[in-house]
Design an enzyme around this catalytic site. Structure first.
Site, PDB file in Angstrom:
ATOM      1  N   ASP A 105      13.564  64.883  58.757  1.00 49.47           N
ATOM      2  CA  ASP A 105      13.967  63.963  59.835  1.00 49.47           C
ATOM      3  C   ASP A 105      13.624  64.580  61.199  1.00 49.47           C
ATOM      4  O   ASP A 105      13.826  63.963  62.243  1.00 49.47           O
ATOM      5  CB  ASP A 105      15.441  63.547  59.725  1.00 49.47           C
TER       6      ASP A 105
ATOM      7  N   LYS B 260      17.029  65.476  50.448  1.00 48.80           N
ATOM      8  CA  LYS B 260      17.756  66.591  51.090  1.00 48.80           C
ATOM      9  C   LYS B 260      18.826  66.010  51.991  1.00 48.80           C
ATOM     10  O   LYS B 260      18.560  65.050  52.729  1.00 48.80           O
ATOM     11  CB  LYS B 260      16.788  67.460  51.901  1.00 48.80           C
TER      12      LYS B 260
ATOM     13  N   GLU C 296      19.344  77.055  57.199  1.00 47.87           N
ATOM     14  CA  GLU C 296      18.681  77.040  58.511  1.00 47.87           C
ATOM     15  C   GLU C 296      19.469  77.869  59.519  1.00 47.87           C
ATOM     16  O   GLU C 296      20.681  77.670  59.688  1.00 47.87           O
ATOM     17  CB  GLU C 296      18.544  75.585  59.021  1.00 47.87           C
TER      18      GLU C 296
ATOM     19  N   ASP D 145      14.061  63.937  53.553  1.00 45.13           N
ATOM     20  CA  ASP D 145      15.384  64.036  54.186  1.00 45.13           C
ATOM     21  C   ASP D 145      16.128  62.716  54.158  1.00 45.13           C
ATOM     22  O   ASP D 145      15.543  61.651  54.397  1.00 45.13           O
ATOM     23  CB  ASP D 145      15.206  64.408  55.671  1.00 45.13           C
TER      24      ASP D 145
END
Ligand code: KIV
Length: 366
Positions: free
Chosen positions: A55, A123, A192, A94
């Site tokens: 995204d 995801k 992340e 995503d």
């Protein structure tokens, strides 16, 4: 009945099983984002193992400041494009902001991404409280990647894009969340912008593959936003994203260099845990493995090594075009040699002296 669904070298098509085998064999999983068919084909041909329609397209394609405005229709559209370019790579997509508030809504949106967009896996940006959603998707045959750490869809709640999991309680919670989401059925964990020690711990403790971005080298694979590593992203580039266009000559060569990089350590900067500001201007080069490997730095080091010691010290101290990185690189090289050989103590001492000298020179000069 058991024939492969499509007549396009499915034998080579990556599956979850391929990725699990790679983790078991200690082979690094190379991942990148893509948003259209041409780049998808380029990545696939270059040997990227996993392609994500992130995204992040909200930022790099649509020009938004955040990923929040990205819609399901946007994700389905770009997934269709990317899917057409892929033959071999595993394909993950995503789930955008607010597309998975309940298990039922999540399932119907995941079904769109798989049926209309061709995704092999979805995801979602999760934490422990998404376990029920992950379980529901998984029980209904949807492979799920749980994205932990910095979750950019929460940017307004977080008040910015910041490193996550720094405090002990936050780190403990992230590890517990990863284990909980794995138990709920997550097939991949993505981390992340978290401290590399925490990423290494999570990678060691979960059985599923762990993909990192800004999470250090001790994970099962790395992912970068394609436009960051090709240095296309306007303005700011995350400081952990190395510019693979540097010296590559073409996007294809840059992606091949990314794939062929002999260890993930060379894909990311050594100091993968940024300080308080994860995003740095693309022009600011942090002291890092990337800097150490940069051709300018390598040239400087070679030049320094070829000099007799007194001149070398002076030159290192005076080096200005890579200042302040060069003497620090120099120290780092010395440290590495010291560790590797055990005989380089005098050399290391000289390097430290060079750095001190350099610091003095800089402060005197300024
Ligand atoms: O949206 C995206 O591109 C991502 C990557 C940063 C992992 O989630």
């Amino acid at each position: 009945m058991y024939t492969q669904p499509e007549n396009r070298s499915q034998a080579e098509k990556f599956t979850l099983a391929t990725l699990a085998k790679m983790k078991a064999a200690g082979e690094k999983i190379t991942c990148l984002t893509a948003y259209d068919a041409s780049f998808a084909a380029l990545l696939d041909n270059a040997g990227v193992d996993l392609v994500l329609v992130g995204d992040s397209l909200g930022n790099v394609i649509q020009g938004h400041a955040t990923t929040v405005p990205v819609s399901m229709d946007d994700m389905v559209y770009h997934s269709r494009l990317v899917e057409r370019g892929l033959k071999r790579a595993f394909f993950m997509v995503d789930m955008p902001f607010m597309s998975y508030p309940t298990p039922e809504i999540a399932l119907s949106n995941a079904a769109r991404l798989m049926q209309e967009g061709g995704a092999q896996m979805v995801k979602l940006e999760g934490s422990g409280h998404q376990a029920e959603i992950v379980q529901y998707l998984s029980e209904n045959g949807v492979p799920v990647c749980a994205h932990l750490g910095l979750r950019p869809q929460n940017v307004h709640k977080l008040g910015g894009l910041k490193v996550q999991g720094r405090s002990k309680p936050a780190a403990r919670k992230m590890l517990a969340d990863a284990l909980l989401l794995e138990k709920a059925g997550a097939d991949i964990i993505l981390l992340e912008l978290i401290p590399r020690k925490l990423a290494a711990e999570i990678t060691a403790k979960v059985k599923v593959p762990v993909i990192g971005i800004g999470a250090g080298a001790n994970v099962d694979g790395q992912i970068l936003v394609l436009y960051d590593m090709l240095d296309i992203t306007p303005g700011r580039r995350p400081r952990f994203a190395r510019n693979f266009m540097d010296g590559a000559g073409s996007p294809h060569a840059a992606v091949e260099a990314y794939v062929k990089a002999d260890s993930v350590a060379s894909l990311v900067t050594a100091g993968t845990v940024p300080a308080s500001r994860p995003l740095a201007p693309a022009t600011a080069i942090p002291f890092s493995a990337a800097v150490l490997r940069s051709s300018a730095c390598q040239r400087t080091l070679t030049r320094l090594h070829s000099m007799p010691p007194p001149q070398r010290l002076y030159a290192a101290a005076r080096t200005s075009h890579l200042a302040p990185q060069t003497p620090r690189c120099y120290v780092r090289c010395g440290y590495r040699r010291f560790l590797a050989s055990g005989f380089a103590l005098p050399w290391l001492v000289k390097c430290v002296m060079a750095a001190i000298l350099h610091q003095n020179t800089v402060s005197t000069d300024s």
